[in-house]
Design an enzyme around this catalytic site. Structure first.
Site, PDB file in Angstrom:
ATOM      1  CB  CYS A  45      -1.671   7.607  -0.870  1.00 53.57           C
ATOM      2  SG  CYS A  45      -1.707   7.692   0.922  1.00 53.57           S
TER       3      CYS A  45
HETATM    4  C1  BEZ Z   1      -5.592   6.790   1.919  1.00 43.91           C
HETATM    5  O1  BEZ Z   1      -4.574   7.169   1.348  1.00 43.91           O
HETATM    6  O2  BEZ Z   1      -6.619   6.585   1.307  1.00 43.91           O
HETATM    7  C2  BEZ Z   1      -5.584   6.548   3.390  1.00 43.91           C
HETATM    8  C3  BEZ Z   1      -4.438   6.119   4.027  1.00 43.91           C
HETATM    9  C4  BEZ Z   1      -4.478   5.874   5.382  1.00 43.91           C
HETATM   10  C5  BEZ Z   1      -5.654   6.086   6.093  1.00 43.91           C
HETATM   11  C6  BEZ Z   1      -6.787   6.558   5.453  1.00 43.91           C
HETATM   12  C7  BEZ Z   1      -6.755   6.789   4.086  1.00 43.91           C
END
Ligand code: BEZ
Length: 211
Positions: A45
């Site tokens: 994210c």
């Molecule tokens: C991420 O944004 O890195 C992420 C969020 C939830 C699950 C896996 C990755």
């Protein structure tokens, strides 16, 4: 029921990192990109919001307003923006909605319980100036989206909204486009001054009309 292409995008009021907004008022006559991410302070994210911020001028050039949403609260969003700016060398200006009540997530069907009971998946909606849904994409939490592809689709949407054309596979702004099947070849030749290349009666190309 979930939203489909051509549906009216539901309006909402929400708290965001730039203050309270009414979605329709925020969009005004612009195009909109509303996208969800699973959670703040997560790696994928962080890169997605960084990329969106770095493409800010590209979205603005296309008259597109961007909004991100997750179920985290405002304080968390604000703290995380500092990390995004620091690690991705950007200045996040677009609002991030604090959707703790899941109002927006539910309106736009951004929680897919078989993927996660609690977090929003990576949903993305492109909304036209008529407030209708033009594009829906859904990615899993583990895969960051390609925001250049989002811009590419917006280029196609804005072009095809204006001219009787469609865009072929992997098309990019400036490349030849396809004459829509509803137009006869005879009419296409009159309409598209730059010429029409007929490969098959149903497969006709013309140079991009607005270039
Ligand atoms: C991420 O944004 O890195 C992420 C969020 C939830 C699950 C896996 C990755």
């Amino acid at each position: 029921m979930s939203l489909r292409l051509g549906d009216v995008a539901p309006n909402f009021q929400a708290n965001t990192t730039i203050g309270p907004i009414d979605f329709y008022e925020y969009l005004g006559d612009s195009w909109g990109v509303l996208f969800s991410h699973p959670a703040d302070y997560t790696p994928v994210c962080t890169t997605e919001l960084g990329r969106t911020a770095s493409l800010g001028a590209e979205f603005a050039r296309r008259n597109v307003k961007v909004l991100a949403v997750s179920v985290d609260d405002l304080e968390k969003h604000k703290g995380w923006i500092g990390d995004i700016n620091e690690t991705q060398q950007v200045d996040v200006q677009f609002p991030i909605i604090a959707d703790e009540s899941r109002q927006v997530a539910n309106l736009y069907d951004m929680i897919h319980p078989n993927a996660s009971e609690t977090f929003t998946v990576r949903s993305l909606f492109v909304i036209g100036p008529d407030k209708k849904v033009k594009l829906i994409i859904t990615y899993p939490a583990s895969t960051g989206r390609n925001f250049h592809e989002v811009l590419r689709v917006i280029d196609s949407l804005q072009l095809t909204a204006q001219y009787s054309v469609a865009t072929p596979a992997d098309w990019k702004d400036g490349e030849d486009v396809i004459v829509v099947p509803a137009i006869s070849t005879e009419d296409a030749i009159k309409k598209f001054e730059k010429g029409v290349k007929v490969v098959k009666p149903y497969l006709r190309y013309t140079p991009q009309p607005n270039k």
